[in-house]
Structures are given as C-alpha cells and as structure tokens.
Design a protein around this motif. Structure first.
Motif, PDB file in Angstrom:
ATOM      1  N   UNK A 115      63.863  62.303  82.978  1.00  6.30           N
ATOM      2  CA  UNK A 115      63.049  61.537  82.025  1.00  6.30           C
ATOM      3  C   UNK A 115      63.249  62.053  80.606  1.00  6.30           C
ATOM      4  N   UNK A 116      63.275  63.382  80.447  1.00  9.02           N
ATOM      5  CA  UNK A 116      63.474  63.954  79.104  1.00  9.02           C
ATOM      6  C   UNK A 116      64.847  63.598  78.553  1.00  9.02           C
ATOM      7  N   UNK A 117      65.837  63.419  79.448  1.00  9.82           N
ATOM      8  CA  UNK A 117      67.180  63.069  78.997  1.00  9.82           C
ATOM      9  C   UNK A 117      67.333  61.580  78.729  1.00  9.82           C
ATOM     10  N   UNK A 118      66.272  60.798  79.026  1.00  8.31           N
ATOM     11  CA  UNK A 118      66.320  59.370  78.744  1.00  8.31           C
ATOM     12  C   UNK A 118      67.033  58.562  79.796  1.00  8.31           C
ATOM     13  N   UNK A 119      67.119  59.063  81.020  1.00 11.67           N
ATOM     14  CA  UNK A 119      67.766  58.291  82.069  1.00 11.67           C
ATOM     15  C   UNK A 119      66.912  57.081  82.434  1.00 11.67           C
ATOM     16  N   UNK A 120      67.532  55.998  82.897  1.00 13.73           N
ATOM     17  CA  UNK A 120      66.782  54.796  83.259  1.00 13.73           C
ATOM     18  C   UNK A 120      65.774  55.089  84.359  1.00 13.73           C
ATOM     19  N   UNK A 148      54.121  61.701  85.312  1.00 17.85           N
ATOM     20  CA  UNK A 148      55.564  61.504  85.353  1.00 17.85           C
ATOM     21  C   UNK A 148      55.908  60.102  85.857  1.00 17.85           C
ATOM     22  N   UNK A 149      55.182  59.627  86.846  1.00 15.94           N
ATOM     23  CA  UNK A 149      55.442  58.282  87.359  1.00 15.94           C
ATOM     24  C   UNK A 149      55.089  57.218  86.323  1.00 15.94           C
ATOM     25  N   UNK A 150      53.991  57.434  85.586  1.00 13.28           N
ATOM     26  CA  UNK A 150      53.606  56.472  84.560  1.00 13.28           C
ATOM     27  C   UNK A 150      54.654  56.392  83.459  1.00 13.28           C
ATOM     28  N   UNK A 151      55.182  57.578  83.043  1.00 12.01           N
ATOM     29  CA  UNK A 151      56.162  57.584  81.957  1.00 12.01           C
ATOM     30  C   UNK A 151      57.492  56.996  82.392  1.00 12.01           C
ATOM     31  N   UNK A 152      57.738  56.930  83.690  1.00  7.80           N
ATOM     32  CA  UNK A 152      59.006  56.392  84.182  1.00  7.80           C
ATOM     33  C   UNK A 152      58.869  54.932  84.623  1.00  7.80           C
ATOM     34  N   UNK A 153      57.635  54.428  84.590  1.00  9.04           N
ATOM     35  CA  UNK A 153      57.419  53.063  85.062  1.00  9.04           C
ATOM     36  C   UNK A 153      57.790  51.991  84.055  1.00  9.04           C
ATOM     37  N   UNK A 177      72.471  70.051  78.531  1.00  5.27           N
ATOM     38  CA  UNK A 177      71.706  69.084  79.318  1.00  5.27           C
ATOM     39  C   UNK A 177      72.524  68.455  80.435  1.00  5.27           C
ATOM     40  N   UNK A 178      73.734  67.965  80.127  1.00  9.29           N
ATOM     41  CA  UNK A 178      74.522  67.293  81.154  1.00  9.29           C
ATOM     42  C   UNK A 178      74.947  68.258  82.258  1.00  9.29           C
ATOM     43  N   UNK A 179      75.428  69.455  81.854  1.00 11.97           N
ATOM     44  CA  UNK A 179      75.828  70.458  82.850  1.00 11.97           C
ATOM     45  C   UNK A 179      74.636  70.885  83.694  1.00 11.97           C
TER      46      UNK A 179
END
Length: 850
Positions: free
Chosen positions: A808-813, A845-850, A771-773
């Motif tokens: 978003x899947x990685x849980x970034x802010x 995607x915008x809703x899940x990141x809001x 994931x990070x790479x």
C-alpha cells in the motif's frame, strides 16, 4: 604471506591484490585493512584496532575507515558484504574461508630455524634445542654466544599465528601493570612483530613440570607435601591472574616451569598465555599492540584438561581454569602426570579430604565447582589442620552412633517383633510381589549406573585419546574439541558393537553435544541411532528409550522438521502410556519437548501447561542444576510475554535479573541469553529504549563469546527491529543483513529461522529506500514461510501483513493486495506480536486499500 580467499589472492611481500586472476590497483590503506583482517581471519577486528594499525594513531574519524573498507569491497566485488562482513557496533571480519601460504622470504626464515642457527635480528643468539610446537608456533631454547645466557624464543615464522603472540604480549603487559613483577610467571623480555620470523623473547624459567619430574625419577619420588605445595603455588598464580580478569585457558604440565628459589624450595612459573583470554578487555590502547583478543571456546585448550562445559560450546570462565587445576591436583597426588581423570579415580586417592578437594574442583557442573583458585590453595595449605579436625569429627560421630544404636536396641525390640508377626499374617503373596518389584528396581538402577559409567568412560578415554597431553616437537597438533568429538564418534560403532544399550547412551549424549554446537544434521543422526539402539536393547517403553525419542523430537523441531517432530512426540507419548511410565526424569523430557515444539509452532496456549510442568519437574529432578532451572523459568516468562501476559512475565524476568546479580555473572553468556529473552519481552511492549539498553550489551557478549549461534543472530535481528521502529534505517539495514547472513551460514536456507530473518531484512530494505528489492525479497520470504510453517502460522501472517502494508505504501493497486488482506487473522497476528490493536490496524489497512 600469500593469502587466498573467495576469488582473490593477496601477496603481502609484493603488496599486490589479484581478483579473478586480474591485478587490481588499490590504495595502500585499503590494502592494509585487508592485511589486518586476513591476519585475524575468522575473528572480529575492532574498528579502533584497524584505525591504529592503518593510520598509526586513533585520531581518525569512522568515516575515513568506512571509506577504506568501501574501496576494499569495491575492489573485491563484494557488493553484498559476503567477504568483508560488518559486525554491528564492533568492527569487521573476513567471512569466507582463507588459505595462507608462506612467501619465499618467510620460507627461507623457516628453513633457518634449526639447532646451531642464528636468530634473525639477534646475531648473538644461537638456537640450541626445539622445546615444542603447536599449530604453527615453534618454541626454541637459545643461548647467548658470549654471555652463555639462556632464553626462550617463541616463533610464528610465517605470521599465521601472529595474533597468538600478540595476545600473549598483551596479557603479559596487563598482568605486569596490575600485579607487578612476580616470579610465579615467566617474564617476557622483547618481541618482534615487524618482519618474519615473528617472535617473542622470554626468560628461561626452568624445565617443564613433566620433564622436571622425569629428571627426578618420577613424581612419586617426591614427598606428597612437596607436590601439594607446588600445586598450591600454581593455584595462587592462577588466582592472581583471575583477580585482574585474565584466564590462562591452557593449564597443563607443559606450561608450568619449575625452579629453585633462594631458599632452595621448588617453585612453579606459569608460561604460555598464548591461548589466554581477557574477561574484561583493557581500554588503554598503550597496552595493546594491534590485537584482537577473541574467545576460542575450548579450541585453544589441551583436551585432557578441558572442562566439560566447554564441550558444549560455552564460553570459558575462571571455573574452566579451576577444572584444569583439579586434574593437575589429581595427577600430582597419584604421582603420574600422564594419567587422565577417568571413572573410578577416587580409588587412587586414599586421603578423603584430598578426594573432596579434587571432586570439588572437577565437578562436571560448573555451578557446583570450586569457585576460587586461591581458596583451593588455602585448602591445600590447611590440610594438616583439616585432617586433625576430620579425625576428631569421625570419633565424635562414632561415639554418637554407638550410643544411638544401643538406645534403639533397648527400646525397639518389641515393636519390631509385633511388625514381624503382622507381616507373616499378611501372607507370602504380597511379599513376593514387593520382592519382585524391588529386584526389578535394583536391576534398573544397576543398569542405569553401568550406562552412566560407560558414557563417562568413553568421554574420558576415547575422547582424550585423540590428543596427547603434551605438545612434543614433531607431533601432530592437538585437535579442537569439535574435531576430537568427530574422531571419537567414528569409533563408537566398533567399540560397542556388542553393547547396544551402551552405544545408545553414548550416541544420545553426543547428539546433545552436537545440538549445543548447532550442528543439527549431525545431532539428528546421533539422535536417530540412539533411539533405534535403545529400542532394540531395552524396549520401546523403557525410560531411556522414551527420553531419547523426546530429545530427537526436540532437535527435529529445531531443524524445522515439524511433521517428523510431531510423529516422534506422538510415538513417545503412546509408548509412555503403554508402559505406564511416570518416572520424573522421563516426564521432564516429555514436557520439555512438547513445550519447545508448541512455542516454535506459536501454539502458545498448548505450550503453557507443558512449560509450567517443565519448571516444576526440573526442581524435582535436579534442584541443584541452577542453570537449567534458570533457563526454563526464562522460557516460561518469554511464553507469557508472547501471549501478552506481561503481568505474569515481568516478575519472572525481574527474579531472573536478581539471580544474575546475586551470582555475579551479569556479563556471562548465560546472562546475555537471558538478556535476549528479556529484551524480546520489552520489545513486545514497545519499550524500545529499555529493550535496546538490554539487547545491545547482550549482543556484544554473545558476539565476543559465541558469534556463530542462533541466539546471537536473533539478538541482532531484535536490535534491527528497534532501529527500524525508531527511524534509524541505515543501522537497521546493516544489522538485519548481518543477522540474515548469519542464519544462512549456520541454519541454512531451508530453515524457518532464515526465512524469518529474510522477511525482516526485506522490511528494513524497503524502509531504507530499496523499495523494489525489499518487496521482492519479502515475497520470496513469505512464500518460503508458507511452505515451512503454513499460511496460518503467526510468523507467516506477520510477513503477509507487512507485505500488504508495504505494498500500500508503494502505491500498488488494491487488487494486488486483496488476496493477502483476506487471509490475515488478527488472532494469529497477536501471537506474532502481542498488541491489542490488531483488529483496528487490519481494518484501517483494508479501508485504505478498498
């Protein structure tokens, strides 16, 4: 042999491997894998061949071979698989340059290959005479000391060309299994592939065709009928090989031997299938002594007899052998085996029917070429009857023509007189204008004919001059086609310094050849010079100048130089309008360049009229060029597909598939490239199973015949997309990495193709657990796409969307994703991937990141 590659050195004799100067301890089987890969450096070695070579049988799982390869990579420090590359679904290959140096023992064997020496391992056989050499292969005539029997031995003293010997044995065994023992090809007796010097042993089939002709005082001393029967027999032998899927690929006088049969008739024998090729590789392992039969394009052929399509990197087919037969037929007819087929050759052949036979066999367009070697043989044997029919036809046409002219004279006298009086009444001014137009049109036509003849003459003399038609002992080896073109190009300026239009025409053609080879920097340089020379000699508005500039723009687009391409398109359009140029061929060049530029820029709506006009104009300019027409129809279908117009795209794809089946070329490189486009269409409709069924065999054909082209890497990338979408993440990661590395090697790190492949690899790495790479590589690819294509380009937008989704899947802010989400456009994403739910996907995607 001592092999050097990357920072490693492998000594076969001592069975040791050193990496960065340090001896590395490694088990025997990984070392055996290394040896097999090095012996076929640059070629793909299939997994089953490696298993057979390493384990001695094929009853071993892929896991055992994978473990051996993994240990080899670990010893080499090849964590990124840059040295030992995986070729998806096929096997492995060495992907770095390799140097081979004979070990001391091999050198000792080489030193003993001299007249009077004993053949190692064949104590009764004495070397008599060196018959020839070619690229590390030596051919010797040998004599049995007690029986006085003669045989021919072909040596690879140090093993560098061992694969060529093995290829020849495999093809010989296939021919014998399928066709039985025949006297029109040389019989192999034995071979030694266990220790140096490696060799194959064959019967002495007679003198070479050129030596035999010289011994008789020259071919011209033989009756023409004898020479034609000889060629018909050669064509029969080639046709028999074709019937079981074997190409010769190096047909020339040196590989045709001549002997007298029991009836005292001169007969030919084919020799040297070492450059040969299997159209369909046999699956019976018993026929194959650890062999990779890899296509060499034109590299294994002798330049004088190479078909024109091989100059542009196309895969050899039976039609390439037929071209060589046509050249040989011409030489036999004129009685000179050293004479090249050059412009004006028709003047050397008095017989009209033989001119037809030669022209059909050597047609520069393979679509129009004679399709069967056996048919050529039949035509030559029917020549007496054809001559009688031809004379009867001529007499009948002459009689009909005389009758027609008499009738015309009788009935047309008064109308012609009335027309003449009317013309006089119109006046001399209009006639003078028309006369001036006719003179100018005639000059242009003559000028174009002279340019075309000069280009043809250059490629039939300068290009062929870099290689001898014969492989004499002690001579320099024949160059590859690429080397031959490079050497010939270096002489263009000197030869045509006082003929700028001719030099321009030749450079324009060379630019197209380099472009087909995907050597874009070289192509662009030739394109630029051609435009400058045409403009200086013919003017900016001349059709030849315009066509050269449009081609330059197309190559600039391919090289990701979009602004430069747009400038050349603008200049060409302005010059065409200023010169009022409406000629069809120039308009075809214009629409083709605009079509390609708009597609690459994902400006699909702008591309439609140009791509549709390209198909229409191609039919006007050359309706017989089925390959070009097929290609542009496929491109138009792909354009419709990329726009989501599947109802328009699907019929065109279905028609293309029907055309391929009708022509019987469904497993050709052309068919594979069509499969690439059709698979892209199916993938756009998310028909993953159907797309994989088309793309997997297309990739296999491309990787076998043209492994280092952008089409091949794109097809592999499409397969990676399918694997990832269907949850086969490990397969996707391997395919995406191979695709990316291929783009890196071929297009370079600054190409938008490479950047797009890097984005796909990043997504596959993320889904495979890296994931990070994956996120880091996707950020780098996104930044490069912004620089190369701009932030609003659909491919850039796709990379930005995937970065936001994976973040978003990685849980970034959410704050880290807001900027990306704000810059995304549903319409741009639809052009990257034509699906109707982009607005909903962006909103979710915008809703899940809001």
């Amino acid at each position: 042999m001592i092999w050097r590659f990357a920072q490693a050195e492998f000594d076969e004799l001592r069975w040791t491997l050193q990496v960065a100067g340090q001896k590395t301890e490694l088990e025997p089987r990984p070392l055996e894998v290394l040896r097999q890969l090095l012996r076929y450096a640059g070629e793909v070695v299939r997994k089953d061949e490696l298993v057979e070579a390493v384990y001695g049988h094929q009853h071993v799982s892929d896991g055992a071979l994978n473990q051996a390869v993994s240990r080899l990579r670990a010893a080499l420090g090849d964590r990124d698989q840059m040295i030992v590359a995986t070729v998806h679904r096929l096997g492995y290959r060495i992907a770095v340059p390799v140097e081979a140096q004979p070990a001391l023992e091999s050198r000792a064997h080489a030193a003993r290959l001299q007249a009077g020496a004993t053949i190692p391992g064949r104590d009764d056989w004495e070397l008599v005479e060196a018959l020839g050499s070619n690229r590390d292969i030596e051919v010797w005539l040998a004599r049995h000391r007690r029986l006085d029997e003669r045989r021919v031995f072909k040596f690879s003293v140090d093993g560098v060309r061992l694969s060529s010997l093995k290829r020849e044995v495999t093809l010989y065994r296939m021919l014998r299994e399928q066709l039985g023992d025949r006297d029109d090809r040389v019989r192999l007796i034995d071979w030694n592939f266990d220790r140096a010097p490696f060799f194959i042993e064959a019967e002495f089939g007679g003198p070479r065709l050129d030596d035999w002709a010289q011994s008789l005082g020259g071919l011209a001393t033989l009756p023409l009928d004898t020479r034609l029967e000889l060629l018909a027999d050669i064509a029969d032998a080639i046709g028999a090989a074709h019937s079981v899927g074997v190409l010769h690929k190096d047909l020339k006088p040196a590989n045709v031997l001549v002997f007298r049969d029991g009836a005292g008739r001169w007969r030919p024998r084919l020799a040297d299938f070492g450059s040969g090729h299997l159209l369909a590789v046999a699956q019976d392992a018993a026929l194959q002594p650890t062999l990779t039969v890899a296509d060499q394009g034109a590299a294994g052929s002798t330049t004088l007899y190479v078909a024109p399509e091989l100059l542009t990197g196309q895969s050899p087919t039976a039609l390439a052998d037929i071209y060589a037969l046509g050249v040989l037929l011409y030489q036999l007819v004129v009685g000179d085996l050293s004479k090249p087929l050059a412009p004006g050759w028709e003047q050397d052949v008095d017989d009209a029917l033989l001119r037809q036979d030669i022209a059909l066999a050597v047609d520069g367009n393979p679509e129009r070429r004679q399709t069967s070697a056996r048919e050529l043989a039949l035509q030559l044997r029917r020549l007496p009857w054809r001559r009688r029919e031809y004379q009867r036809q001529l007499q009948a046409e002459q009689q009909a023509d005389e009758a027609r002219r008499a009738a015309e004279r009788e009935h047309a006298m008064r109308p012609w007189r009335r027309a003449a009086l009317a013309a006089i009444g119109i006046g001399f001014v209009g006639g003078a204008v028309l006369y001036e137009h006719a003179l100018r049109a005639g000059r242009d036509a003559r000028q174009q004919a002279q340019l075309a003849e000069s280009v043809t003459d250059f490629f039939n003399t300068e290009l062929l001059a870099v290689a001898s038609p014969y492989d004499r002992i002690g001579g320099a080896p024949n160059p590859t086609i690429q080397e031959a073109v490079d050497r010939a190009v270096a002489r263009i300026g000197d030869r045509f310094s006082d003929q700028p239009a001719t030099e321009a025409a030749i450079r324009a053609t060379v630019g197209q050849i380099y472009g087909e080879m995907t050597r874009l920097p070289a192509a662009l340089e030739q394109d630029r010079l051609a435009v400058e020379l045409f403009e200086r000699s013919l003017g900016a508005t001349h059709p030849r100048t315009l066509r050269a500039r449009y081609w330059w723009a197309q190559d600039l687009t391919e090289a990701t130089q979009f602004d430069a391409a747009a400038e050349q398109l603008r200049r060409a359009d302005a010059d065409a309008a200023r010169g009022d140029v409406g000629e069809a061929r120039t308009q075809l060049s214009r629409h083709r360049a605009h079509c390609y530029h708009a597609i690459i820029r994902s400006q699909f709506q702008d591309a439609v009229p140009h791509c549709e006009a390209t198909v229409e104009l191609q039919q006007q300019v050359d309706p017989r060029d089925h390959t070009a027409l097929f290609k542009w129809r496929a491109n138009l279908a792909t354009l419709y597909s990329r726009m989501g117009r599947f109802t328009d795209a699907d019929p065109l794809f279905e028609a293309g598939l029907a055309a391929l089946r009708k022509r019987g070329v469904s497993d050709s490189l052309t068919a594979a490239r069509f499969g690439n486009l059709y698979g892209l269409n199916l993938l756009a409709q998310q028909r993953y199973a159907d797309a994989e069924a088309v793309l997997a065999p297309a990739y296999a054909v491309m990787n076998r015949n043209a492994p280092n082209t952008l089409y091949t890497f794109e097809t592999l990338g499409l397969l990676a997309t399918i694997y990832n979408a269907t949850g086969r993440f490990d397969q996707a990661l391997t395919a995406a990495r191979d695709s990316y590395q291929g783009y890196q090697r071929t297009a370079g790190d600054t190409s938008h193709f490479t950047a797009q492949a890097a984005a796909l690899l990043a997504v596959c790495r993320f889904d495979a657990g890296e994931s990070q790479a994956g996120l880091q590589q996707l950020d780098e690819a996104r930044a490069q796409l912004v620089q190369l294509l701009g932030p609003d380009h659909p491919q850039t937008q796709w990379a930005m969307y995937r970065r936001a989704e994976l973040g978003r899947r990685a849980g970034l802010p959410p704050a880290d994703l807001d900027t990306l989400l704000a810059s995304l456009s549903a319409s741009a994403l639809h052009r990257a991937e034509p699906r109707d739910d982009w607005p909903e996907r962006l909103a979710a995607l915008r809703d899940s990141s809001g």
